[in-house]
Design a protein around this motif. Structure first.
Motif, PDB file in Angstrom:
ATOM      1  N   ARG A  45     -22.382  -0.507-105.195  1.00  0.00           N
ATOM      2  CA  ARG A  45     -21.150  -1.293-105.100  1.00  0.00           C
ATOM      3  C   ARG A  45     -20.655  -1.262-103.659  1.00  0.00           C
ATOM      4  O   ARG A  45     -20.818  -0.256-102.969  1.00  0.00           O
ATOM      5  N   ILE A  46     -20.073  -2.383-103.230  1.00  0.00           N
ATOM      6  CA  ILE A  46     -19.410  -2.436-101.924  1.00  0.00           C
ATOM      7  C   ILE A  46     -17.916  -2.615-102.161  1.00  0.00           C
ATOM      8  O   ILE A  46     -17.498  -3.465-102.960  1.00  0.00           O
ATOM      9  N   VAL A  47     -17.113  -1.830-101.468  1.00  0.00           N
ATOM     10  CA  VAL A  47     -15.659  -1.966-101.506  1.00  0.00           C
ATOM     11  C   VAL A  47     -15.181  -2.374-100.114  1.00  0.00           C
ATOM     12  O   VAL A  47     -15.459  -1.677 -99.132  1.00  0.00           O
ATOM     13  N   TYR A  48     -14.493  -3.500-100.059  1.00  0.00           N
ATOM     14  CA  TYR A  48     -13.903  -3.982 -98.810  1.00  0.00           C
ATOM     15  C   TYR A  48     -12.416  -3.653 -98.817  1.00  0.00           C
ATOM     16  O   TYR A  48     -11.666  -4.182 -99.643  1.00  0.00           O
ATOM     17  N   LEU A  49     -12.003  -2.777 -97.917  1.00  0.00           N
ATOM     18  CA  LEU A  49     -10.607  -2.376 -97.792  1.00  0.00           C
ATOM     19  C   LEU A  49      -9.979  -3.212 -96.688  1.00  0.00           C
ATOM     20  O   LEU A  49     -10.134  -2.904 -95.503  1.00  0.00           O
ATOM     21  N   SER A  50      -9.302  -4.292 -97.068  1.00  0.00           N
ATOM     22  CA  SER A  50      -8.768  -5.234 -96.083  1.00  0.00           C
ATOM     23  C   SER A  50      -9.784  -5.435 -94.968  1.00  0.00           C
ATOM     24  O   SER A  50      -9.477  -5.304 -93.786  1.00  0.00           O
ATOM     25  N   ALA A  51     -11.013  -5.746 -95.367  1.00  0.00           N
ATOM     26  CA  ALA A  51     -12.143  -5.767 -94.438  1.00  0.00           C
ATOM     27  C   ALA A  51     -12.755  -7.157 -94.358  1.00  0.00           C
ATOM     28  O   ALA A  51     -12.658  -7.966 -95.288  1.00  0.00           O
ATOM     29  N   PHE A  52     -13.432  -7.401 -93.241  1.00  0.00           N
ATOM     30  CA  PHE A  52     -14.141  -8.652 -93.024  1.00  0.00           C
ATOM     31  C   PHE A  52     -15.248  -8.839 -94.042  1.00  0.00           C
ATOM     32  O   PHE A  52     -16.099  -7.970 -94.223  1.00  0.00           O
ATOM     33  N   VAL A  53     -15.248 -10.000 -94.709  1.00  0.00           N
ATOM     34  CA  VAL A  53     -16.304 -10.390 -95.642  1.00  0.00           C
ATOM     35  C   VAL A  53     -17.003 -11.627 -95.068  1.00  0.00           C
ATOM     36  O   VAL A  53     -16.361 -12.662 -94.878  1.00  0.00           O
ATOM     37  N   PRO A  54     -18.300 -11.550 -94.780  1.00  0.00           N
ATOM     38  CA  PRO A  54     -18.978 -12.691 -94.164  1.00  0.00           C
ATOM     39  C   PRO A  54     -19.512 -13.719 -95.159  1.00  0.00           C
ATOM     40  O   PRO A  54     -20.298 -14.587 -94.776  1.00  0.00           O
TER      41      PRO A  54
END
Length: 281
Positions: A121-130
């Protein structure tokens, strides 16, 4: 916390711009209480080994606006490889969760694209998603992010310097206040100075500017969670929602699970226990 249901889980934590593995420490302590293991990565050019501009710690800060960064040649691929290397080390765990904050979303996404078999799983914490646009800069400069703070923090010309340079040690009260309001507005004032002085001044320009290409067969097959920061002043909720929507549109087979956290851009500083709880199912 005494819950031990996550004893087979390891989280690989990727920091954002100017940060390092050290800023994850309070969150890691909270994660340990759940039984989950965690490893924090230092991306190239970050952490205690990060080279500083030669005048950064000297009186008068000579050359701070003009000296080319020693990180100018760092590539997105090198940043991603640092993440992949850590993922390989921890693959023995039953569940591997890759967590990215802010600008760390680029290297983490490319790492997942390169080695999807290492990530559950990937968790993006207010992170850039391409998923929708390939460069972090494409979102930072979007109309949805127009109200973000921090536009006066960058020093010099990033292209000429080879880095996005800030001055965490600035003696200018107005600059320091803008830094706080942008990234740490909900951190108690008596703790803010400690957090800001731990930052590095240079972010390799490749991190926000290099395109990251992801595919449905690799990155797109990994389960994804986005943790929205509801009062984020550096990466607005509107642009967070835009990244989620565009990624889901481009990769409809595996849409994001979305959760919202209170507060600003740096919950690892403001409320690490709440963040730790949100990182796990």
């Amino acid at each position: 916390m005494t819950d031990t249901t996550h004893t087979g889980t390891v989280l690989v934590l990727v920091h954002g711009a100017w940060h390092s593995s050290a800023q994850w420490a309070p969150t890691q302590r909270a994660l340990a209480g759940t039984g989950a293991a965690s490893v924090a990565v230092d991306l190239p050019g970050h952490g205690f080994d990060a080279p500083l501009p030669t005048g950064y710690l000297k009186p008068g800060r000579p050359g701070l606006l003009t000296e080319k960064s020693q990180l100018a040649t760092v590539t997105m691929e090198e940043c991603a490889e640092a993440v992949v290397s850590t993922l390989r080390q921890v693959r023995r765990y039953r569940t591997v969760v890759l967590v990215a904050h802010s600008a760390g979303g680029g290297p983490a996404s490319l790492a997942a694209e390169l080695a999807p078999e290492l990530v559950d799983r990937i968790v993006y914490l207010s992170a850039f998603v391409p998923g929708g646009r390939p460069r972090f800069a494409d979102y930072l400069g979007s109309p949805e992010n127009a109200t973000a703070l921090g536009q006066h923090l960058t020093l010099g010309d990033p292209e000429a310097l080879g880095a996005v340079r800030i001055d965490p040690l600035s003696p200018d009260p107005a600059y320091v206040q803008e830094l706080r309001q942008t990234y740490y507005h909900d951190v108690p004032p008596d703790r803010f100075d400690r957090w800001r002085t731990a930052l590095s001044p240079d972010l390799p320009v490749a991190v926000p500017m290099s395109p990251v290409a992801v595919t449905a067969a690799r990155w797109g097959r990994i389960a994804r969670t986005f943790l929205r920061c509801a009062e984020d002043r550096a990466l607005t909720p509107a642009v967070q929602d835009l990244m989620i929507a565009e990624a889901d549109q481009a990769f409809p087979a595996s849409p994001f699970t979305v959760r919202t956290l209170p507060g600003g851009h740096s919950p690892f500083a403001a409320r690490p226990r709440r963040l730790a709880e949100a990182l796990l199912p």
